[in-house]
Design an enzyme around this catalytic site. Structure first.
Site, PDB file in Angstrom:
ATOM      1  N   ASN A 136      12.086   5.886  -3.059  1.00  0.00           N
ATOM      2  CA  ASN A 136      11.574   4.921  -2.046  1.00  0.00           C
ATOM      3  C   ASN A 136      11.618   5.652  -1.048  1.00  0.00           C
ATOM      4  O   ASN A 136      12.390   6.376  -1.185  1.00  0.00           O
ATOM      5  CB  ASN A 136      12.691   3.397  -1.928  1.00  0.00           C
ATOM      6  CG  ASN A 136      11.692   2.828  -0.859  1.00  0.00           C
ATOM      7  OD1 ASN A 136      10.833   2.443  -0.915  1.00  0.00           O
ATOM      8  ND2 ASN A 136      12.359   2.273   0.211  1.00  0.00           N
ATOM      9  N   LYS A 146      13.452 -12.947 -11.937  1.00  0.00           N
ATOM     10  CA  LYS A 146      13.280 -12.056 -11.459  1.00  0.00           C
ATOM     11  C   LYS A 146      12.883 -11.178 -12.591  1.00  0.00           C
ATOM     12  O   LYS A 146      12.378 -10.422 -12.557  1.00  0.00           O
ATOM     13  CB  LYS A 146      14.056 -11.928 -10.795  1.00  0.00           C
ATOM     14  CG  LYS A 146      14.365 -10.274  -9.888  1.00  0.00           C
ATOM     15  CD  LYS A 146      14.992  -9.717  -8.701  1.00  0.00           C
ATOM     16  CE  LYS A 146      14.226  -8.806  -8.322  1.00  0.00           C
ATOM     17  NZ  LYS A 146      14.372  -8.473  -6.385  1.00  0.00           N
ATOM     18  N   GLY A 178      -0.952   1.569   0.621  1.00  0.00           N
ATOM     19  CA  GLY A 178      -0.906   2.280   0.619  1.00  0.00           C
ATOM     20  C   GLY A 178      -1.715   3.980   0.620  1.00  0.00           C
ATOM     21  O   GLY A 178      -1.835   4.455  -0.394  1.00  0.00           O
ATOM     22  N   SER A 179      -0.952   3.803   1.457  1.00  0.00           N
ATOM     23  CA  SER A 179      -1.705   5.650   2.032  1.00  0.00           C
ATOM     24  C   SER A 179      -0.504   6.422   1.650  1.00  0.00           C
ATOM     25  O   SER A 179      -0.606   7.558   0.793  1.00  0.00           O
ATOM     26  CB  SER A 179      -1.407   6.102   3.608  1.00  0.00           C
ATOM     27  OG  SER A 179       0.000   5.556   3.987  1.00  0.00           O
ATOM     28  N   ASN A 180       0.870   6.144   1.129  1.00  0.00           N
ATOM     29  CA  ASN A 180       1.592   6.620   0.324  1.00  0.00           C
ATOM     30  C   ASN A 180       1.002   7.178  -0.865  1.00  0.00           C
ATOM     31  O   ASN A 180       1.033   8.405  -0.944  1.00  0.00           O
ATOM     32  CB  ASN A 180       3.099   6.643   0.691  1.00  0.00           C
ATOM     33  CG  ASN A 180       3.381   6.324   1.624  1.00  0.00           C
ATOM     34  OD1 ASN A 180       4.061   8.180   1.865  1.00  0.00           O
ATOM     35  ND2 ASN A 180       4.255   5.728   2.302  1.00  0.00           N
ATOM     36  N   HIS A 209      11.511   5.055   3.320  1.00  0.00           N
ATOM     37  CA  HIS A 209      11.892   4.312   4.310  1.00  0.00           C
ATOM     38  C   HIS A 209      11.382   5.189   5.368  1.00  0.00           C
ATOM     39  O   HIS A 209      11.289   6.675   6.110  1.00  0.00           O
ATOM     40  CB  HIS A 209      13.290   4.391   4.043  1.00  0.00           C
ATOM     41  CG  HIS A 209      13.466   2.739   5.158  1.00  0.00           C
ATOM     42  ND1 HIS A 209      13.185   1.868   5.335  1.00  0.00           N
ATOM     43  CD2 HIS A 209      14.393   3.032   6.380  1.00  0.00           C
ATOM     44  CE1 HIS A 209      14.051   1.206   6.357  1.00  0.00           C
ATOM     45  NE2 HIS A 209      14.459   2.239   6.873  1.00  0.00           N
ATOM     46  N   ARG A 212       9.801  -5.740  -2.332  1.00  0.00           N
ATOM     47  CA  ARG A 212      11.241  -6.765  -2.778  1.00  0.00           C
ATOM     48  C   ARG A 212      11.613  -6.112  -3.829  1.00  0.00           C
ATOM     49  O   ARG A 212      11.928  -4.323  -3.215  1.00  0.00           O
ATOM     50  CB  ARG A 212      10.562  -7.235  -4.352  1.00  0.00           C
ATOM     51  CG  ARG A 212       8.855  -8.264  -3.921  1.00  0.00           C
ATOM     52  CD  ARG A 212       8.306  -8.785  -5.848  1.00  0.00           C
ATOM     53  NE  ARG A 212       7.263  -9.172  -5.287  1.00  0.00           N
ATOM     54  CZ  ARG A 212       7.444 -10.587  -4.783  1.00  0.00           C
ATOM     55  NH1 ARG A 212       8.781 -10.982  -5.120  1.00  0.00           N
ATOM     56  NH2 ARG A 212       6.785 -11.502  -4.317  1.00  0.00           N
TER      57      ARG A 212
HETATM   58  C1  GRF Z   1       5.778   3.069   4.723  1.00  0.00           C
HETATM   59  O1  GRF Z   1       6.100   3.353   6.402  1.00  0.00           O
HETATM   60  C2  GRF Z   1       6.705   3.364   3.963  1.00  0.00           C
HETATM   61  O2  GRF Z   1       7.483   3.966   4.568  1.00  0.00           O
HETATM   62  C3  GRF Z   1       7.214   2.110   3.552  1.00  0.00           C
HETATM   63  O3  GRF Z   1       6.033   1.469   3.934  1.00  0.00           O
HETATM   64  C4  GRF Z   1       5.102   1.704   4.430  1.00  0.00           C
HETATM   65  C5  GRF Z   1       4.412   1.464   3.129  1.00  0.00           C
HETATM   66  O4  GRF Z   1       2.900   2.671   4.010  1.00  0.00           O
HETATM   67  N1  GRF Z   1       8.135   2.209   3.184  1.00  0.00           N
HETATM   68  P1  GRF Z   1       1.485   2.471   2.993  1.00  0.00           P
HETATM   69  O5  GRF Z   1       1.589   1.087   2.322  1.00  0.00           O
HETATM   70  O6  GRF Z   1       2.530   3.572   1.752  1.00  0.00           O
HETATM   71  O7  GRF Z   1       0.540   3.225   3.468  1.00  0.00           O
END
Ligand code: GRF
Length: 209
Positions: A115, A73, A20-22, A117, A99
């Site tokens: 999303n 689903k 969950g850092s993002n 990536h 998912r």
């Molecule tokens: C990140 O590297 C993101 O690009 C990928 O999954 C990771 C999630 O990291 N989709 P966090 O849980 O947000 O720290």
């Protein structure tokens, strides 16, 4: 300009499965006085996701919804949609949500699911993108924010950030530098969305002024 000031902040749900850092970076930026969005809901498919715990500690509505509790689903996503509607969510941000989004959510939130990536798509989609980049010998990789479509990491690209690969990089050191860029670029894409500057035309996202 004035109208923008009067608009209520956009309502964002973050979906996550892990650290969950993002989510934290998005949330932190949403607290800035000039931000045009708020995180109003966090959903995880993992009861023990550290990101879910962080969201709860911040006092945000944070729910675990388990796909396996549903017959299909489609039933799982219908439940998600009911929760999202209850919180009047306008944009879903996947942030380490492990998912593939199904037809029900895509239909209810067309061009309203993003999303992030950890590679410069369309290079290195799927799992272990940083390792894929290192193994391939490319000198530059990075991260991509894109709209979600029915494929895996295949939707229209909104923003990208490049990161150089050093000869001494490991997956960990490279991932860390990419993550720093992720934390800068995701909230920018969300702000562009709520300022009405993103327009999807076929495969392309046009960023207006
Ligand atoms: C990140 O590297 C993101 O690009 C990928 O999954 C990771 C999630 O990291 N989709 P966090 O849980 O947000 O720290």
């Amino acid at each position: 300009m004035m109208n923008n000031q009067l608009q209520p902040p956009g309502r964002v749900a973050v979906f996550l499965s892990g650290r969950g850092s993002n989510f934290e970076a998005i949330y932190r930026h949403s607290l800035n006085s000039g931000a045009n969005f708020r995180v109003v809901l966090v959903i995880s498919d993992q009861a023990l996701a550290p990101g879910l715990r962080k969201a709860k500690n911040l006092g945000l509505p944070a729910l675990a919804v388990f796909p396996r509790s549903f017959a299909s689903k489609s039933d799982y996503e219908k439940m998600l949609i009911a929760i999202l509607e209850e919180h009047r969510v306008e944009l879903i941000c996947l942030a380490g949500y492990m998912r593939v989004v199904g037809a029900d959510l895509l239909e209810r939130f067309p061009d309203r699911i993003m999303n992030i990536h950890p590679a410069l798509l369309p290079a290195f989609p799927g799992l272990d993108a940083q390792r894929q980049a290192l193994d391939s010998g490319v000198k530059i990789t990075g991260c991509t924010v894109h709209f979600v479509d029915a494929g895996v990491d295949s939707g229209p690209i909104i923003l990208q950030r490049a990161v150089e690969i050093n000869e001494t990089d490991s997956v960990e050191t490279l991932s860390q530098r990419i993550l720093e860029q992720e934390h800068q670029v995701y909230f920018q894409a969300i702000e562009l969305f709520f300022s009405g500057r993103l327009q999807v035309r076929g495969r392309k996202v046009i960023i207006g002024v």
